[in-house]
Design an enzyme around this catalytic site. Structure first.
Site, mmCIF file in Angstrom:
data_model
loop_
_atom_site.group_PDB
_atom_site.id
_atom_site.type_symbol
_atom_site.label_atom_id
_atom_site.label_comp_id
_atom_site.label_asym_id
_atom_site.label_seq_id
_atom_site.Cartn_x
_atom_site.Cartn_y
_atom_site.Cartn_z
ATOM 1 N N ASP A 159 0.820 -1.216 0.000
ATOM 2 C CA ASP A 159 0.000 0.000 0.000
ATOM 3 C C ASP A 159 0.856 1.269 0.000
ATOM 4 O OD1 ASP A 159 -2.037 -1.896 0.443
ATOM 5 O OD2 ASP A 159 -2.003 -1.570 2.606
ATOM 6 N N GLU A 208 -11.527 -0.310 -3.240
ATOM 7 C CA GLU A 208 -10.700 0.229 -2.151
ATOM 8 C C GLU A 208 -9.494 0.958 -2.771
ATOM 9 O OE1 GLU A 208 -9.388 -3.186 0.143
ATOM 10 O OE2 GLU A 208 -8.226 -3.984 -1.517
HETATM 11 O O1 FUB Z 1 -3.080 -3.668 3.502
HETATM 12 C C1 FUB Z 1 -4.371 -4.042 3.920
HETATM 13 C C2 FUB Z 1 -5.387 -3.799 2.847
HETATM 14 O O2 FUB Z 1 -5.050 -4.529 1.688
HETATM 15 C C3 FUB Z 1 -5.445 -2.367 2.361
HETATM 16 O O3 FUB Z 1 -6.082 -1.506 3.238
HETATM 17 C C4 FUB Z 1 -6.133 -2.596 1.068
HETATM 18 O O4 FUB Z 1 -6.127 -1.499 0.192
HETATM 19 C C5 FUB Z 1 -5.387 -3.781 0.525
HETATM 20 O O5 FUB Z 1 -4.198 -3.402 -0.113
#
Ligand code: FUB
Length: 316
Positions: free
Chosen positions: A12, A219
């Site tokens: 991320d 997301e």
């Molecule tokens: O790193 C945990 C979660 O996985 C993140 O919040 C999402 O965007 C995905 O990458």
């Protein structure tokens, strides 16, 4: 594309240029032994480090050390997921997401005088915050906007009109897709200055993307601006794409423009886009070095290129 930090698992990546240096604020993956599930319990991260590059072509990033630990956040329970950092008036604000002690995600703010931290967390979460994956964007007029939200384990389906629902609702089929959120921050970057608004992504005719559209939001929001146009980019989650959409307002609506990255090894895909020394870069992650373990990801960088019509793609 190259891996930037082979000696540890990080994901991320939120990249920003502060001064003459590029800083990367990633999640810090670890092997917790928690079995993989749709709730994302296997992503059990406990701290953040900051990485840096002094030159765009430097083969590997340097770790400047730990900047925040979950045990130093008074309200936190577990799972320190994605974060982002924004500078305003010479101070640095790290906006992060973590579950509270009842296993509900909220956003929090931690503050530092320097981009390399350490960051001191405020005692409470941002009032009215929920879900995950904050991206902090400072516009040319110095207003700071936070884009956020993630479905499934990110809990966005538990909310409508910024209120928590008794029964979560995830739209299906021809229903409009569940949108991410955008909110303007107070001048001191510690609270929401208004009610979060939906980030609507439309097709070319102005219709919101449907829930069954493989390009709909899931997301990993990111915002950048190019030639006065706002570029909202995001992950499509279970269709595993990175896509982008554009608008002439930070609030949207955003018109879907295309795919930036095809599915990578590992379930998640997540990124940031930044201009540095006249070039544009995509920072992202995959799970190749860990042999496909989705919860052990590695940070990568690739170069991007614009076409005269404003479309954006990986540089060939
Ligand atoms: O790193 C945990 C979660 O996985 C993140 O919040 C999402 O965007 C995905 O990458």
């Amino acid at each position: 594309m190259r891996y930037l930090f082979p000696s540890d698992y990080m994901a991320d990546p939120s990249a920003h240029v502060f001064g003459d240096r590029l800083y990367i604020y990633p999640s810090h993956d670890r092997e917790s032994g928690i079995p993989e599930n749709d709730n994302g319990d296997h992503f059990d991260m406990q701290d953040y480090h900051v990485l840096c590059l002094d030159d765009p072509d430097q083969p590997e990033a340097r770790d400047l050390g730990k900047i925040l630990d979950v045990k130093d956040i008074p309200w936190a329970g577990r799972q320190l997921w994605d974060n982002d950092v924004v500078e305003k008036n010479g101070r640095y604000y790290l906006i992060y997401c973590v579950k509270d002690k009842t296993d509900t995600f909220h956003l929090g703010v931690a503050v530092s005088e320097r981009p390399e931290g350490p960051f001191i967390p405020l005692p409470d979460p941002i009032r009215g915050s929920y879900s995950i994956d904050p991206c902090a964007f400072k516009d040319e007029d110095d207003e700071v906007y936070v884009y956020f939200g993630g479905i499934w384990g990110g809990q966005l389906q538990r909310y409508r009109d910024n209120r928590s629902l008794e029964n979560a609702h995830l739209p299906e089929g021809a229903e409009p897709a569940l949108p991410g959120r955008v909110v303007r921050m107070t001048a001191d970057v510690t609270q929401f200055a208004e009610e979060p608004r939906p980030v609507i992504i439309t097709d070319d005719e102005g219709n919101p993307l449907r829930a069954d559209d493989p390009h709909r939001f899931f997301e990993a929001s990111w915002m950048h601006k190019y030639n006065a146009t706002y570029y909202f980019s995001y992950s499509t989650g279970d269709s595993h794409l990175l896509c982008y959409a554009t608008s002439d307002s930070p609030y949207g609506p955003f018109r879907f423009r295309g795919e930036l990255l095809q599915p990578v090894v590992g379930w998640t895909t997540h990124h940031s886009i930044v201009q540095w020394r006249g070039r544009w870069f995509l920072f992202h992650h995959d799970s190749v070095p860990s042999g496909g373990r989705t919860w052990l990801r590695s940070v990568k960088v690739a170069e991007l290129q614009y076409e005269p019509d404003g479309t954006l793609h990986l540089k060939e």
